[in-house]
Motif scaffolding. Structure first.
Motif, short mmCIF file in Angstrom:
data_model
loop_
_atom_site.label_atom_id
_atom_site.label_comp_id
_atom_site.label_asym_id
_atom_site.label_seq_id
_atom_site.Cartn_x
_atom_site.Cartn_y
_atom_site.Cartn_z
N UNK B 42 38.14 -82.97 30.20
CA UNK B 42 39.41 -83.22 29.98
C UNK B 42 40.48 -84.15 30.63
N UNK B 43 41.24 -82.91 31.87
CA UNK B 43 42.01 -83.71 32.91
C UNK B 43 41.45 -84.36 33.27
N UNK B 44 39.95 -84.81 33.98
CA UNK B 44 39.79 -86.23 34.39
C UNK B 44 40.35 -87.54 33.44
N UNK B 45 39.90 -86.78 32.30
CA UNK B 45 40.22 -88.21 31.62
C UNK B 45 41.26 -88.84 31.21
N UNK B 46 42.45 -87.89 31.67
CA UNK B 46 43.90 -87.84 31.37
C UNK B 46 44.21 -88.86 32.36
N UNK B 47 43.63 -88.53 33.90
CA UNK B 47 44.01 -88.36 34.67
C UNK B 47 43.76 -90.01 34.88
N UNK B 72 43.68 -86.77 22.41
CA UNK B 72 43.30 -87.03 21.59
C UNK B 72 41.55 -86.67 21.79
N UNK B 73 41.25 -86.97 23.49
CA UNK B 73 39.12 -87.02 23.39
C UNK B 73 39.52 -85.76 23.12
N UNK B 74 40.57 -84.29 23.47
CA UNK B 74 39.83 -82.95 22.71
C UNK B 74 40.43 -83.11 21.97
N UNK B 75 41.06 -83.99 21.27
CA UNK B 75 40.62 -83.47 19.29
C UNK B 75 39.01 -83.88 19.33
N UNK B 76 38.74 -85.10 19.83
CA UNK B 76 37.68 -85.74 19.71
C UNK B 76 36.66 -85.15 19.61
N UNK B 77 36.59 -84.25 20.93
CA UNK B 77 35.10 -83.85 21.18
C UNK B 77 35.04 -82.08 19.41
N UNK B 78 36.39 -81.45 18.90
CA UNK B 78 36.47 -80.58 18.33
C UNK B 78 35.57 -81.32 16.82
N UNK B 79 36.81 -82.17 16.66
CA UNK B 79 36.51 -83.03 15.62
C UNK B 79 34.62 -83.30 14.85
N UNK B 80 34.18 -83.96 15.88
CA UNK B 80 33.32 -84.99 15.93
C UNK B 80 32.04 -84.10 16.07
N UNK B 81 32.34 -82.93 17.18
CA UNK B 81 30.36 -82.08 17.88
C UNK B 81 30.72 -80.94 17.05
N UNK B 82 32.07 -80.22 17.77
CA UNK B 82 31.88 -78.13 17.32
C UNK B 82 32.66 -78.21 16.38
N UNK B 83 33.36 -78.81 15.19
CA UNK B 83 32.94 -79.29 13.53
C UNK B 83 32.05 -79.00 13.08
N UNK B 84 31.41 -79.73 13.87
CA UNK B 84 29.69 -80.41 12.59
C UNK B 84 28.99 -78.84 12.80
N UNK B 85 29.50 -78.30 13.65
CA UNK B 85 28.13 -76.88 13.75
C UNK B 85 28.43 -75.52 13.39
N UNK B 86 29.60 -75.20 12.27
CA UNK B 86 29.82 -74.50 11.76
C UNK B 86 29.20 -73.02 12.50
N UNK B 87 27.59 -72.79 12.10
CA UNK B 87 27.34 -72.10 12.04
C UNK B 87 26.65 -71.86 13.44
N UNK B 88 26.76 -72.43 14.02
CA UNK B 88 26.95 -72.16 15.56
C UNK B 88 27.48 -71.02 16.07
N UNK B 89 27.45 -69.79 16.92
CA UNK B 89 27.92 -69.34 17.89
C UNK B 89 28.28 -69.29 18.67
N UNK B 90 29.64 -68.86 18.74
CA UNK B 90 30.48 -68.84 19.84
C UNK B 90 29.70 -69.44 21.50
N UNK B 190 44.75 -76.39 17.43
CA UNK B 190 44.63 -76.36 19.37
C UNK B 190 43.59 -76.76 20.09
N UNK B 191 43.23 -77.33 20.07
CA UNK B 191 42.08 -78.40 20.60
C UNK B 191 43.42 -79.89 21.27
N UNK B 192 44.03 -80.48 19.89
CA UNK B 192 44.61 -81.41 20.69
C UNK B 192 45.74 -80.53 21.73
N UNK B 193 46.11 -79.60 21.84
CA UNK B 193 47.40 -79.00 22.30
C UNK B 193 47.22 -78.29 23.63
#
Lengths: 361, 292
Positions: B42-47, B72-90, B190-193
């Motif tokens: 995320x750091x690299x992407x912003x830069x 926005x990228x962090x938000x997308x990672x969360x929305x598109x990938x992590x939120x899709x796998x709610x059953x997966x453990x942390x 949280x991801x956006x922040x």
């Protein structure tokens, strides 16, 4: 249907034994690189998959093993102040494995107190310590600029190098052919020992600790000992892979930055192997190593033939880059769609083949 | 004495930046129990977006765009990938972020090629004289910006609806859902922040003052030092992230000067190991207890 499986493994072994008679040296080297990855990946799948301890320190143990072998087998070099013990290569290899196992045990007091992600990040510290050690301990590692050449492996007078003329069935056996059999032998030992560990009391205690530490302790498993044991075994495997790495590169050369032969990227690559193969699965680790370590090699070989990736410098797609994309994506896909990795897919196919009715349910 | 003052100011300046990154980790961890290994990317992407757009937008516009797009990228990672796998453990989700990190980092490093651009145009390489001591402007600005952002964060965390919802979810996810808190919205914010904070941090990291190196793979490695910062303080403690960040900054600055540049990288991790041996959940982290 155990005999079908046994026959398949036997067939694979025969093919692997026969390959040096047919393949060119560069393809053999690609295969050897996969075997290096496989040995390391087996170690990591035991630790992370079986015992449930996330480790990003694999690259550090690789460096430790490689350095230990080079120092134990190498000679003193006065002008560069290099330390060496001139041990026979076999002893040096066993010594390197033992030393990395001890280093793994030394990390156990830290590992034993931490869980899950805390442990993963704590183990990252070892990679950074390794980076500093590689640069600072020039007497052992040879330093980042020149590195240090390891003694070629030899067994009871037989050299795994280009020494002497050897021909089998009209095929000249030089370094790549000989090292192929050395690595195949080491991989076979590593593989069988790991299968044994998984199926025995040790493996059961690891899985008990992974699934629930409190329950494991209640059943009489010493949690601290199981964790320390898993770390020791896993680092010993990484140490062996480190010895194979320096033999494969023919040089021990510590990294200048976090990205290199023993950097974070390597720890992540090993993690990718075991995730793709299926956490905890020993055969899965083999497949994962073929994908992650094999792909850049094979792409590089094909590309020189077909003229791909001819661009260099800025914005070039290199085989290594493409492979990184592939295994990065593979990790994501595995976590999203098949947490058991390729091992789970394999089990499902095997289940369907042996019992076709179940597949149609 | 003069050097020591410089070192401490350097340390706090770097520490302020690490605190921003560590706070991002902690916010994500509190909301979801996932450790975000993709933070460096995320750091690299912003830069990278700053580099790509500053000729057309001007530096200030590009900087804002960079910060927003990291978020926005962090938000997308969360929305598109992590939120899709709610059953997966942390644990598996943390592994997933490693995959994300590899892809984004490799692509940006490829695009950067051999160029290593510095991106702190507004403050980089403009030393300031304060009472006879020469200080880096980057570090001073970083301290001010971090103080403002962190204060704003804590006010929001304490008093805003989002903050209350977030703390409720961190306390007990099921109970929070039962009283009508939308888990997905809390997690996404949280991801956006965290992404926004990472986007701000890179404006200070890829400078001559901070690292002496432009935006590159090295920036990603520097961002990794936010791991020990977050772990030191305790992964689920926002105040701990600030303390951890400052500790890492100070250790880095002091050991670079008194030992060597090569040692400084591992010194930070050594301090983390020592803290972890004494306090396995970090300085301010909640101790895990096992119920049988």
């Amino acid at each position: 249907m155990w005999w079908v499986r046994a026959l398949l493994w036997l067939a694979l072994l025969i093919v692997l034994l026969a390959l040096p008679l047919y393949l060119e040296a560069q393809w053999l080297r690609a295969g050897e690189y996969m075997m290096v990855g496989a040995v390391g990946a087996i170690g990591l799948t035991l630790l992370t998959g079986q015992a449930g301890q996330l480790s990003l320190a694999h690259a550090f143990f690789l460096l430790a093993g490689g350095t230990a072998y080079t120092v134990l087998a190498g000679g003193q070099e006065g002008e560069r102040n290099l330390v060496g013990f001139n041990l026979p290569p076999l002893l040096a290899l066993l010594g390197a494995v033992a030393i990395t196992a001890l280093l793994g045990i030394a990390f156990a007091p830290v590992a034993g107190r931490l869980r899950g992600i805390y442990l993963g990040v704590a183990s990252l510290a070892l990679v950074f310590l390794g980076l500093y050690f590689g640069q600072a301990a020039e007497g052992l590692t040879g330093g980042t600029s020149t590195g240090r050449a390891p003694e070629p492996f030899s067994l009871f007078g037989f050299e795994f190098s280009n020494e002497g003329d050897l021909e089998i069935l009209g095929v000249p056996f030089r370094q790549s052919e000989r090292v192929w059999y050395l690595f195949l032998g080491l991989l076979l030992i590593a593989f069988l020992l790991a299968l044994g560990a998984v199926r025995s009391r040790v493996g059961r205690s690891w899985r008990a600790v992974r699934d629930n530490e409190a329950a494991a302790a209640v059943m009489g498993v010493s949690v601290a000992r199981a964790k320390a044991g898993a770390f020791a075994v896993s680092s010993a495997y990484a140490g062996l892979a480190g010895v194979m790495t320096v033999l494969w590169f023919d040089i021990l050369k510590p990294d200048e930055s976090e990205f290199g032969t023993y950097g974070i990227n390597v720890s992540i690559a090993f993690l990718a192997m075991v995730i793709i193969g299926g956490l905890g699965s020993v055969p899965g680790a083999l497949v994962g190593a073929v994908v992650v370590n094999g792909l850049p090699q094979v792409l590089a070989l094909y590309s020189t033939k077909l003229g791909w990736f001819t661009g260099t410098g800025e914005g070039a797609f290199t085989p290594v880059l493409i492979s990184s994309f592939v295994y990065g994506a593979a990790i994501i896909l595995v976590v999203l769609f098949e947490p058991g990795g390729l091992a789970a897919i394999g089990r499902r196919i095997a289940g369907r083949l042996s019992n076709p009715a179940r597949g149609r349910e | 004495m003069e050097t020591f003052v410089q070192l401490v100011v350097n340390g706090f300046g770097k520490g302020a930046v690490f605190a921003l990154l560590a706070l991002g980790f902690v916010v994500i961890f509190k909301a979801t129990e996932v450790v975000n290994f993709a933070h460096g990317s995320l750091v690299l992407f912003g830069g990278y977006l700053v580099v790509a757009t500053r000729e057309t937008l001007g530096w200030a516009g590009a900087a804002v765009l960079g910060v927003v797009s990291a978020g926005v990228l962090a938000l997308l990672v969360e929305r598109l990938l992590l939120s899709r796998s709610r059953l997966a453990d942390p644990f598996s989700l943390a592994l997933l972020t490693i995959g994300v990190d590899v892809i984004i980092t490799e692509e940006i490093v490829r695009r950067l090629g051999v160029s290593l651009p510095f991106i702190g145009d507004a403050w980089d390489a403009q030393p300031v004289q304060v009472g006879g001591v020469t200080l880096f402007r980057t570090h001073l600005v970083a301290m001010v910006v971090a103080t403002v952002l962190i204060t704003a964060f804590f006010i929001a965390f304490r008093y805003s609806n989002w903050g209350v919802a977030m703390r409720a979810q961190a306390e007990n996810k099921e109970a929070a859902a039962l009283v009508g808190i939308r888990s997905s919205r809390v997690t996404a914010t949280a991801w956006l922040v965290a992404g926004l904070l990472a986007g701000v941090a890179v404006l200070f990291i890829a400078t001559q003052d901070f690292s002496g190196a432009g935006l590159s793979r090295g920036t990603h490695s520097i961002a990794l030092a936010a791991f020990p910062a977050a772990i030191l303080g305790g992964l689920d403690s926002t105040a701990g992230a600030i303390v951890g960040g400052l500790t890492v900054g100070l250790v880095d600055a002091l050991s670079t000067h008194y030992v060597s540049f090569a040692f400084a990288k591992s010194a930070v991790f050594l301090v983390m190991l020592v803290v972890l041996v004494v306090r396995p959940s970090g300085l301010f982290g909640t101790r895990e207890s096992t119920r049988v």
